[in-house]
Scaffold this active site. Structure first.
Site, PDB file in Angstrom:
ATOM      1  N   ASP A  12      25.772 -37.563  10.012  1.00 38.87           N
ATOM      2  CA  ASP A  12      25.270 -36.241  10.706  1.00 38.87           C
ATOM      3  C   ASP A  12      23.419 -36.608  11.102  1.00 38.87           C
ATOM      4  O   ASP A  12      23.238 -37.551  10.511  1.00 38.87           O
ATOM      5  CB  ASP A  12      25.296 -35.295   9.814  1.00 38.87           C
ATOM      6  CG  ASP A  12      24.746 -33.977  10.369  1.00 38.87           C
ATOM      7  OD1 ASP A  12      25.103 -33.642  11.571  1.00 38.87           O
ATOM      8  OD2 ASP A  12      24.025 -33.258   9.604  1.00 38.87           O
ATOM      9  N   ASP A 173      25.821 -33.349   5.513  1.00 34.18           N
ATOM     10  CA  ASP A 173      25.272 -32.134   4.596  1.00 34.18           C
ATOM     11  C   ASP A 173      25.852 -31.150   4.780  1.00 34.18           C
ATOM     12  O   ASP A 173      25.583 -30.129   3.842  1.00 34.18           O
ATOM     13  CB  ASP A 173      23.609 -32.108   4.779  1.00 34.18           C
ATOM     14  CG  ASP A 173      23.215 -31.223   6.085  1.00 34.18           C
ATOM     15  OD1 ASP A 173      23.936 -32.067   7.142  1.00 34.18           O
ATOM     16  OD2 ASP A 173      22.484 -30.637   6.065  1.00 34.18           O
TER      17      ASP A 173
END
Length: 223
Positions: A12, A173
């Protein structure tokens, strides 16, 4: 060197590779100010990050009194214009991120980014951070079209395809990251230092890291 278990490791962007919270918060607050609303702190905005700019702004509006879709549409355009003009003012890679990417490359791993940020913004942030030339591919929230961003499996599967196939893992996350990885049938590593919407232990990741220095050992543990 023993062969690394994963052919591709995806990441990400916001809250994982790069701390973009300062610039994203500035963009949200600029948009809110156009409607006479008070600014939100960076810490208040961090949990809103991860689902794309429109989702982030919608939560910002909800936190400052709410607003109907026409207002969201208007301020979303304002936010994007401001962010594009101020995309890498406060942003910085998380400690150890560049070293971790280089270590994966040394082991012959393809490294990619899958983000819900618009692709053109993701490319600019990664270029400004000096990370773009380390990546096999970058897939944004709009790359594959509507309904094909995280938590859907589509962008993860496309990442694997563009990286040459084989085994893969994903690092993120948020619940969007973990859900997308698992939907694609690959393990997920969660970053405790990211823009968490909930306790990291509740994300359902296969491993958790507190610093990028722990990433390669964590991936080795997912054999």
């Amino acid at each position: 060197m023993e062969r690394f278990h994963f052919d591709t490791v995806g990441f990400d962007l916001d809250g994982t590779l790069i701390d973009t919270s300062g610039d994203l918060a500035a963009a949200v607050n600029h948009a809110l100010a156009q409607d006479g609303r008070p600014p939100l702190s960076v810490d208040a905005i961090k949990p809103m990050i991860g689902g794309g700019a429109r989702h982030m702004l919608a939560q910002g509006l909800a936190a400052t009194g709410g607003g109907a879709d026409p207002l969201l549409d208007q301020l979303h355009r304002v936010l994007l214009e401001y962010y594009e003009a101020n995309i890498y003012v406060h942003s910085v890679p998380f400690p150890g991120a560049l070293r971790a990417l280089d270590e994966l490359a040394r082991r012959g791993v393809q490294v990619a980014v899958v983000t819900n940020k618009l692709e053109r913004f993701a490319l600019e942030v990664l270029r400004d951070a000096g990370l773009l030339d380390r990546l096999t591919c970058v897939i944004g929230g709009d790359t594959l079209g509507p309904g094909k961003s995280k938590p859907a499996a589509d962008p993860i599967l496309e990442m694997i395809r563009r990286s040459g196939g084989g085994t893969a893992a994903f690092v993120g996350d948020s619940i969007y990251d973990v859900a997308a990885a698992h939907a694609a049938g690959i393990p997920a590593v969660a970053c405790r230092f990211g823009f968490l919407m909930q306790p990291v232990e509740e994300l359902g990741a296969n491993a958790i890291i507190d610093h990028f220095d722990e990433l390669v050992p964590a991936l080795n543990g997912l054999r």
